[in-house]
Design a protein around this motif. Sequence first.
Motif, PDB file in Angstrom:
ATOM      1  N   GLU A  21       0.825  -1.201   0.000  1.00 25.92           N
ATOM      2  CA  GLU A  21       0.000   0.000   0.000  1.00 25.92           C
ATOM      3  C   GLU A  21       0.864   1.258   0.000  1.00 25.92           C
ATOM      4  O   GLU A  21       0.574   2.232  -0.712  1.00 25.92           O
ATOM      5  CB  GLU A  21      -0.918  -0.007   1.228  1.00 25.92           C
ATOM      6  CG  GLU A  21      -1.948  -1.124   1.238  1.00 25.92           C
ATOM      7  CD  GLU A  21      -2.915  -1.012   0.080  1.00 25.92           C
ATOM      8  OE1 GLU A  21      -3.546   0.054  -0.063  1.00 25.92           O
ATOM      9  OE2 GLU A  21      -3.019  -1.979  -0.707  1.00 25.92           O
ATOM     10  N   LEU A  22       1.917   1.244   0.809  1.00 26.15           N
ATOM     11  CA  LEU A  22       2.802   2.411   0.883  1.00 26.15           C
ATOM     12  C   LEU A  22       3.525   2.631  -0.435  1.00 26.15           C
ATOM     13  O   LEU A  22       3.667   3.776  -0.889  1.00 26.15           O
ATOM     14  CB  LEU A  22       3.817   2.213   2.017  1.00 26.15           C
ATOM     15  CG  LEU A  22       4.785   3.377   2.277  1.00 26.15           C
ATOM     16  CD1 LEU A  22       4.017   4.654   2.625  1.00 26.15           C
ATOM     17  CD2 LEU A  22       5.762   3.016   3.395  1.00 26.15           C
ATOM     18  N   ARG A  23       3.965   1.557  -1.076  1.00 22.40           N
ATOM     19  CA  ARG A  23       4.629   1.696  -2.375  1.00 22.40           C
ATOM     20  C   ARG A  23       3.680   2.313  -3.399  1.00 22.40           C
ATOM     21  O   ARG A  23       4.071   3.183  -4.191  1.00 22.40           O
ATOM     22  CB  ARG A  23       5.120   0.331  -2.854  1.00 22.40           C
ATOM     23  CG  ARG A  23       5.909   0.398  -4.166  1.00 22.40           C
ATOM     24  CD  ARG A  23       6.044  -0.975  -4.781  1.00 22.40           C
ATOM     25  NE  ARG A  23       4.742  -1.541  -5.081  1.00 22.40           N
ATOM     26  CZ  ARG A  23       4.005  -1.219  -6.129  1.00 22.40           C
ATOM     27  NH1 ARG A  23       4.428  -0.301  -6.986  1.00 22.40           N
ATOM     28  NH2 ARG A  23       2.829  -1.775  -6.329  1.00 22.40           N
ATOM     29  N   GLY A  24       2.406   1.859  -3.369  1.00 26.27           N
ATOM     30  CA  GLY A  24       1.434   2.425  -4.297  1.00 26.27           C
ATOM     31  C   GLY A  24       1.192   3.899  -4.036  1.00 26.27           C
ATOM     32  O   GLY A  24       1.085   4.700  -4.982  1.00 26.27           O
ATOM     33  N   CYS A  25       1.110   4.283  -2.773  1.00 31.09           N
ATOM     34  CA  CYS A  25       0.905   5.695  -2.426  1.00 31.09           C
ATOM     35  C   CYS A  25       2.075   6.564  -2.890  1.00 31.09           C
ATOM     36  O   CYS A  25       1.883   7.656  -3.427  1.00 31.09           O
ATOM     37  CB  CYS A  25       0.723   5.843  -0.925  1.00 31.09           C
ATOM     38  SG  CYS A  25      -0.842   5.173  -0.303  1.00 31.09           S
ATOM     39  N   VAL A  26       3.291   6.058  -2.675  1.00 31.00           N
ATOM     40  CA  VAL A  26       4.477   6.815  -3.083  1.00 31.00           C
ATOM     41  C   VAL A  26       4.511   6.967  -4.602  1.00 31.00           C
ATOM     42  O   VAL A  26       4.801   8.048  -5.138  1.00 31.00           O
ATOM     43  CB  VAL A  26       5.756   6.130  -2.578  1.00 31.00           C
ATOM     44  CG1 VAL A  26       7.004   6.790  -3.165  1.00 31.00           C
ATOM     45  CG2 VAL A  26       5.813   6.177  -1.057  1.00 31.00           C
ATOM     46  N   CYS A  46       1.973   6.882  -6.714  1.00 33.43           N
ATOM     47  CA  CYS A  46       0.897   7.793  -7.150  1.00 33.43           C
ATOM     48  C   CYS A  46       1.241   9.249  -6.826  1.00 33.43           C
ATOM     49  O   CYS A  46       1.018  10.153  -7.637  1.00 33.43           O
ATOM     50  CB  CYS A  46      -0.413   7.408  -6.478  1.00 33.43           C
ATOM     51  SG  CYS A  46      -1.116   5.855  -7.082  1.00 33.43           S
ATOM     52  N   ALA A  47       1.793   9.462  -5.619  1.00 30.02           N
ATOM     53  CA  ALA A  47       2.154  10.825  -5.234  1.00 30.02           C
ATOM     54  C   ALA A  47       3.258  11.369  -6.115  1.00 30.02           C
ATOM     55  O   ALA A  47       3.255  12.544  -6.496  1.00 30.02           O
ATOM     56  CB  ALA A  47       2.590  10.835  -3.766  1.00 30.02           C
ATOM     57  N   TRP A 106       9.011  10.312  -2.985  1.00 32.22           N
ATOM     58  CA  TRP A 106       8.022  11.211  -2.392  1.00 32.22           C
ATOM     59  C   TRP A 106       8.227  11.220  -0.885  1.00 32.22           C
ATOM     60  O   TRP A 106       8.250  10.177  -0.242  1.00 32.22           O
ATOM     61  CB  TRP A 106       6.619  10.754  -2.745  1.00 32.22           C
ATOM     62  CG  TRP A 106       5.535  11.618  -2.169  1.00 32.22           C
ATOM     63  CD1 TRP A 106       5.244  12.895  -2.515  1.00 32.22           C
ATOM     64  CD2 TRP A 106       4.623  11.250  -1.129  1.00 32.22           C
ATOM     65  NE1 TRP A 106       4.198  13.363  -1.768  1.00 32.22           N
ATOM     66  CE2 TRP A 106       3.788  12.368  -0.912  1.00 32.22           C
ATOM     67  CE3 TRP A 106       4.423  10.097  -0.396  1.00 32.22           C
ATOM     68  CZ2 TRP A 106       2.776  12.362   0.043  1.00 32.22           C
ATOM     69  CZ3 TRP A 106       3.414  10.087   0.547  1.00 32.22           C
ATOM     70  CH2 TRP A 106       2.608  11.207   0.767  1.00 32.22           C
TER      71      TRP A 106
END
Length: 284
Positions: A91-96, A98-99, A115
């Motif tokens: 989840e954190l990798r996806g957020c980074v 996307c950001a 990010w």
Amino acid sequence: MADFRKKFHTQLKQELADQGSSVTEPQLELMLLLATGTCTAPLQSFLGSTLSEAGLRRLARGLDSTAGGVHTALLERVMPLAELVLFLLGELRGCVACAAAAAGHQATAAEGSCWMGLKVELLQQLQLHAAALLLRCEQLRRCVTNAACQYRAFFTWLLKVVRQLEGQREDGDDNNDAGTPLPVGLAVTSFLKEQFMHDLIGAELSGKPLTPDAQQRADAAFYQGINSPTAHKLLALLLPGCCNSNDSSSSSWQHAAASLITAATAPAGLHATTIERIDGIAAG
């Protein structure tokens, strides 16, 4: 485990040597008893006096309790935490990613998307290590279950031998036949060749680096003979961005990776949610 090795690797070996036995290795002495049903005088003295039926039962209960505790700890505490870590890292990798994309950067690990100080490629590597840890925990859990079954078969067989020897002494019968049914004999033979000689589980839980021989045995037990670096590479192909999709051999490696996961987790493998997540990654 320390008590088991003290009894069977130290005391039994010493007793065999003290009584001038031609066989001084405990493993060979027990294999001889299993194969021929004949108990030599040094082994009979060890089983009847040094160990005794009560001591054998106490040792069996202790090992069974220890194996059950390790299995419960892995299943109820360690593995759920490892799954949670793997999920949160994804989840954190996806957020980074996307950001970073929203900030005007192309979110690919090859270009080092970043990010708030977090880099996609580093998170991918952490995901890879978390997946390897989860797989190894599952395989260790299965090895603990298998070892517990082998110990039970060994102690059940040996308890039967002790009872027969005591009955023979009481009846004055010189025939020390300790015949064993074939399925039990096969289970005990497997135990004497593997777990009796090498404590795979203890080496994993000790926290110390494995010797080359211990590492080879661990690879055989945990990854069906595939060495750790190769298994690590196969796992990398199941995580997005950790391998080169343009590699001509990618599809064959992908198939091998899926085979590794299937072989390592079936039939009582990872939790269903984890399997679905891995299957989704592989399909994507």
